[in-house]
Write an enzyme that holds these catalytic residues in place. Structure first.
Site, PDB file in Angstrom:
ATOM      1  N   PRO A  13       0.855  -1.196   0.000  1.00 31.05           N
ATOM      2  CG  PRO A  13       0.082  -0.989   2.203  1.00 31.05           C
ATOM      3  CD  PRO A  13       0.833  -1.907   1.290  1.00 31.05           C
ATOM      4  CG  MET A  14       3.620   2.260  -1.571  1.00 35.37           C
ATOM      5  SD  MET A  14       4.946   2.055  -2.768  1.00 35.37           S
ATOM      6  CE  MET A  14       4.183   0.952  -3.951  1.00 35.37           C
ATOM      7  CB  CYS A  95       1.477   4.857   8.465  1.00 37.57           C
ATOM      8  SG  CYS A  95       1.743   6.495   7.805  1.00 37.57           S
ATOM      9  CE  LYS A 134       3.208  -2.380   4.592  1.00 42.45           C
ATOM     10  NZ  LYS A 134       3.577  -0.993   4.938  1.00 42.45           N
ATOM     11  CG  ASN A 206       7.209  -3.977   3.108  1.00 41.63           C
ATOM     12  OD1 ASN A 206       7.122  -3.006   3.861  1.00 41.63           O
ATOM     13  ND2 ASN A 206       7.353  -3.839   1.807  1.00 41.63           N
ATOM     14  N   GLY A 207      10.176  -4.513   2.835  1.00 46.46           N
ATOM     15  CA  GLY A 207      11.228  -3.528   3.095  1.00 46.46           C
ATOM     16  C   GLY A 207      12.488  -3.792   2.306  1.00 46.46           C
TER      17      GLY A 207
HETATM   18  C1  LIG Z   1       4.876   6.922  -1.333  1.00 43.92           C
HETATM   19  C2  LIG Z   1       4.687   5.881  -0.265  1.00 43.92           C
HETATM   20  C3  LIG Z   1       3.472   5.820   0.407  1.00 43.92           C
HETATM   21  C4  LIG Z   1       3.258   4.830   1.387  1.00 43.92           C
HETATM   22  N1  LIG Z   1       2.026   4.717   1.955  1.00 43.92           N
HETATM   23  C5  LIG Z   1       1.761   3.672   2.793  1.00 43.92           C
HETATM   24  C6  LIG Z   1       0.438   3.405   3.244  1.00 43.92           C
HETATM   25  O1  LIG Z   1      -0.526   4.056   2.871  1.00 43.92           O
HETATM   26  N2  LIG Z   1       0.276   2.343   4.100  1.00 43.92           N
HETATM   27  C7  LIG Z   1       1.316   1.559   4.507  1.00 43.92           C
HETATM   28  O2  LIG Z   1       1.117   0.607   5.271  1.00 43.92           O
HETATM   29  N3  LIG Z   1       2.573   1.779   4.076  1.00 43.92           N
HETATM   30  C8  LIG Z   1       2.799   2.794   3.205  1.00 43.92           C
HETATM   31  N4  LIG Z   1       4.063   2.954   2.688  1.00 43.92           N
HETATM   32  C9  LIG Z   1       5.120   2.009   3.073  1.00 43.92           C
HETATM   33  C10 LIG Z   1       5.154   0.833   2.102  1.00 43.92           C
HETATM   34  O3  LIG Z   1       3.952   0.105   2.141  1.00 43.92           O
HETATM   35  C11 LIG Z   1       6.328  -0.113   2.435  1.00 43.92           C
HETATM   36  O4  LIG Z   1       6.130  -0.635   3.729  1.00 43.92           O
HETATM   37  C12 LIG Z   1       7.672   0.594   2.402  1.00 43.92           C
HETATM   38  O5  LIG Z   1       7.793   1.420   1.248  1.00 43.92           O
HETATM   39  C13 LIG Z   1       8.827  -0.414   2.435  1.00 43.92           C
HETATM   40  O6  LIG Z   1       8.776  -1.296   1.341  1.00 43.92           O
HETATM   41  P1  LIG Z   1       9.709  -1.086   0.036  1.00 43.92           P
HETATM   42  O7  LIG Z   1      11.114  -0.958   0.517  1.00 43.92           O
HETATM   43  O8  LIG Z   1       9.485  -2.319  -0.793  1.00 43.92           O
HETATM   44  O9  LIG Z   1       9.232   0.166  -0.632  1.00 43.92           O
HETATM   45  C14 LIG Z   1       4.290   3.931   1.718  1.00 43.92           C
HETATM   46  C15 LIG Z   1       5.513   4.015   1.034  1.00 43.92           C
HETATM   47  C16 LIG Z   1       5.707   4.956   0.049  1.00 43.92           C
HETATM   48  C17 LIG Z   1       7.022   4.998  -0.705  1.00 43.92           C
END
Ligand SMILES: Cc1cc2nc3c(=O)[nH]c(=O)nc-3n(C[C@H](O)[C@H](O)[C@H](O)COP(=O)(O)O)c2cc1C
Length: 329
Positions: A13-14, A95, A134, A206-207
């Site tokens: 989710p982003m 978050c 999450k 994740n991450g």
């Molecule tokens: C632009 C952006 C918005 C995000 N919004 C959310 C969100 O709405 N809910 C959430 O649980 N995590 C949110 N995240 C975190 C991501 O879900 C994820 O946990 C984090 O980016 C780490 O994973 P990655 O390294 O694969 O990007 C967001 C990340 C980004 C970059």
């Protein structure tokens, strides 16, 4: 994840990124990956003016991520989500933004495992679809393994269906959400240990995961992997997911094919008053690393926002990219 096969690979989710246009585009690249909405707050759903639950039928399997900490409001939203056809509900306990902390939800809920459990229990009591969470591995000074286990045990007690763990802690004060995705170090081992200690709980990691090779390594330890930024910036990664992680025999569409498949959707959405840039912004990375990638991005960035811009802008951008030769092994 044996219980939810699609959660073997999910797109995170982003906020502001994984809107319904983005998800429609991602679905053209992978039939099987599980897709998440942006976080939607209970307040927006219950009192907002827009339809915050809207999605395209093609997006399944689709998870609604909720932000909130009032069990009754969450339960109300969960019922609405199930009626609308969502496949799963996920509660955001990860978050770190200030706005979210003021609303008492997101990562600060890690310090309130009883309340998180009440939230999950309230949702599970009213819907049949899975309810998942999450989270992170810790917040501020509360970053011991035992702290994480306390949360997990309270989630297990109420039958939480699965857990996604972003393998870094969050600093609630002093770091921006962006910094909180980069500065606290990743600790995959801690998540592996958690799964080993609670094997009955379906768990995804994740991450910082950037390739399907890395994803496959994590899948040796966990039930699922979730990728966020890498998929958004390099969406063609998704095209190999069905074959490599779900064992599908399907042939991945070429990048050009994917964009051509998107055109009817774009036309339909423009007809509903959507503006071109709102859709094409999610596609800017599709040709990443290939000749023409810059020309593609540039043409769209310079033209998609213009009044009246239509699919001819996308076609012109596509014509600037040499068509790839696909080689199937
Ligand atoms: C632009 C952006 C918005 C995000 N919004 C959310 C969100 O709405 N809910 C959430 O649980 N995590 C949110 N995240 C975190 C991501 O879900 C994820 O946990 C984090 O980016 C780490 O994973 P990655 O390294 O694969 O990007 C967001 C990340 C980004 C970059």
């Amino acid at each position: 994840m044996s219980q939810y096969p699609s959660a073997r690979f999910s797109v995170a989710p982003m906020l502001d990124w994984t809107d319904k246009h983005c998800r429609y585009f991602h679905r053209l690249l992978s039939r099987h990956a599980q897709l998440y909405t942006e976080m939607v707050t209970t307040g927006a759903i219950l009192y907002g003016k827009g339809d915050y639950l809207a999605f395209n039928e093609q997006e399944h399997p689709l998870v609604l991520q909720l932000g909130g900490s009032d069990p009754q409001a969450l339960a109300q939203c969960a019922v609405m989500a199930e009626q609308r056809g969502y496949d799963e509900i996920n509660l955001n306990v990860g978050c770190p933004s200030d706005r979210v902390q003021n609303g008492m939800f997101g990562a600060c809920l890690m310090a309130e495992p009883g309340l998180v459990a009440d939230c999950v229990a309230a949702m599970k009591a009213v819907v049949a679809i899975p309810v998942t969470v999450k989270t992170r591995i810790g917040i501020d000074e509360q970053d011991s393994y035992e702290f994480l286990c306390t949360l997990v045990e309270s989630l297990l007690a109420v039958g939480t269906d699965a857990l996604v763990v972003h393998a870094r802690k969050a600093w609630l004060k002093g770091l921006s959400p962006k910094e909180n995705r980069e500065i606290p170090p990743l600790d995959y081992e801690r998540v592996y240990r958690l799964k080993a200690d609670y094997p009955g709980l379906t768990m995804a990691i994740n991450g910082g995961i950037k390739t399907l090779t890395e994803a496959r390594e994590h899948l040796q330890h966990l039930d699922g992997v979730m990728l966020g930024r890498e998929v958004y910036q390099n969406p063609y990664l998704l095209a190999q997911v069905d074959r490599e992680l779900f064992g599908a025999q399907t042939v991945a569409p070429s990048r050009h094919e994917v964009i051509r498949q998107l055109l009817p959707y774009i036309e339909q959405q423009l007809g509903k008053g959507c503006y071109l840039g709102n859709i094409t912004r999610h596609t800017l990375g599709i040709f990443q690393g290939l000749p023409g990638a810059r020309a593609w991005r540039r043409h769209l960035s310079e033209n998609a926002h213009k009044p009246g811009a239509g699919i001819e802008v996308v076609e012109a951008a596509l014509a600037k990219v040499p068509e790839e030769m696909l080689v199937y092994s």
